[in-house]
Design a protein around this motif. Structure first.
Motif, short mmCIF file in Angstrom:
data_model
loop_
_atom_site.label_atom_id
_atom_site.label_comp_id
_atom_site.label_asym_id
_atom_site.label_seq_id
_atom_site.Cartn_x
_atom_site.Cartn_y
_atom_site.Cartn_z
N SER A 48 -18.06 -28.32 39.53
CA SER A 48 -18.28 -29.47 40.40
C SER A 48 -17.51 -29.21 41.69
O SER A 48 -16.98 -28.13 41.91
N VAL A 49 -17.45 -30.24 42.54
CA VAL A 49 -16.73 -30.13 43.80
C VAL A 49 -15.71 -31.26 43.90
O VAL A 49 -16.04 -32.42 43.66
N GLN A 50 -14.47 -30.90 44.26
CA GLN A 50 -13.43 -31.88 44.51
C GLN A 50 -12.71 -31.50 45.79
O GLN A 50 -12.25 -30.37 45.94
N SER A 51 -12.62 -32.45 46.72
CA SER A 51 -11.94 -32.21 48.00
C SER A 51 -12.45 -30.96 48.69
O SER A 51 -11.70 -30.19 49.28
N PRO A 127 -18.74 -36.98 44.40
CA PRO A 127 -18.77 -35.57 44.79
C PRO A 127 -20.20 -35.09 44.98
O PRO A 127 -21.12 -35.62 44.34
N THR A 136 -27.77 -36.49 42.99
CA THR A 136 -26.31 -36.45 42.89
C THR A 136 -25.81 -37.49 41.89
O THR A 136 -26.24 -38.65 41.91
#
Length: 289
Positions: A48-51, A127, A136
């Protein structure tokens, strides 16, 4: 005799170390409300994507995917144990995604609960979906159920209406995901935002109520309870998270920081004037440990 891992000075916040499946059998106490954030069983080596950074979705061994039959059995067991710990007019809230929420709903009905609502938490800052192959993911679900089919429960209808600008609040809540300021004592992989728990506590309990969280994690349920004049018992297996929850509770003994937290969540949860859980808490009323 169960020994507390931690208890706040005014006794409004207690933590137990261990597996809720075992500890819940060892005491006889009834709570006004339960909030549970059980394993979603979605740690499947995905990303996944964080920050802005690509990260693994794996949370820990406790969240590893399992066979559907095992997930169903797990949910039936802990929900049945929790039901025994609710007052007859008590309610339970359980969070999840599609990975576990249908199993949870079935287990609730099999245990005799009446489902009141399925809240859709629509995250205002989800995210991105890095695969670009489907929509999403921006929502989670929280089931609200009462213990008995015909025994009435408490719902703070007027306050929820006030929060919603004078209109009846719907079962879709637009709230942000966890913010950086909520991680001041460390990072928990599935930590829920304080605004979400504050709204849940305000909607379904009165001041002084006892709240149980059998999967306490970093203690957000307890922080919301303490800020809003309720009392809390959390059960957690991982010492790392227990230490985090303890530090977070110690943090808000500072009046300045407590007031900052009120300011952070007042727009999403409408926090009334600061309350305390009552003098009886200081006298050790309630929990036997």
């Amino acid at each position: 005799m169960i020994k507390s891992f931690y208890k706040s000075l005014n006794r409004d916040f207690t933590l137990l170390e261990g597996d809720c499946m075992e500890l819940l059998k060892q005491f006889d106490f009834r709570f006004d409300m339960i909030f549970a954030d059980p394993p979603y069983f979605l740690s499947n080596d995905g990303i996944s994507v964080q920050s802005g950074k690509i990260v693994s979705v794996n949370k820990g061994e406790w969240d590893k995917g399992s066979a559907l039959e095992s997930v169903d059995e797990f949910n039936r067991k802990w929900i049945a144990l929790c039901r025994d710990k609710l007052k007859d007019n008590g309610t339970i809230w359980i969070s999840g995604t599609y990975h576990n929420i249908f199993s949870v709903a079935n287990a609730l009905q099999q245990s005799g609960f009446r489902i009141l609502n399925v809240i859709t938490w629509a995250k205002t800052n989800p995210p991105p979906n890095i695969s670009c192959r489907f929509f999403t993911y921006s929502t989670e679900f929280v089931i609200w159920a009462r213990k008995h089919e015909r025994k009435p429960h408490f719902y703070n209808y007027e306050l929820m209406k006030l929060i919603n600008g004078g209109k009846q609040m719907t079962d879709v809540w637009h709230l942000p995901a966890i913010a950086r300021w909520e991680k001041s004592c460390g990072k928990h992989p599935t930590q829920k935002p304080l605004s979400l728990l504050a709204r849940i506590v305000l909607a379904s309990t009165r001041p002084g109520a006892w709240i149980l969280d059998p999967f306490a994690g970093s203690g957000t349920t307890g922080i919301a309870a303490s800020l809003l004049g309720r009392r809390f018992l959390g059960i957690e297996r991982e010492e790392e998270f227990l230490r985090m929850a303890e530090a977070r509770r110690e943090e808000i003994d500072s009046l300045e920081l407590r007031m900052q937290y009120y300011g952070k969540i007042k727009d999403t949860a409408f926090v009334p004037f600061p309350q305390t859980a009552g003098e009886e808490v200081n006298e050790g009323y309630g929990l036997p440990f």
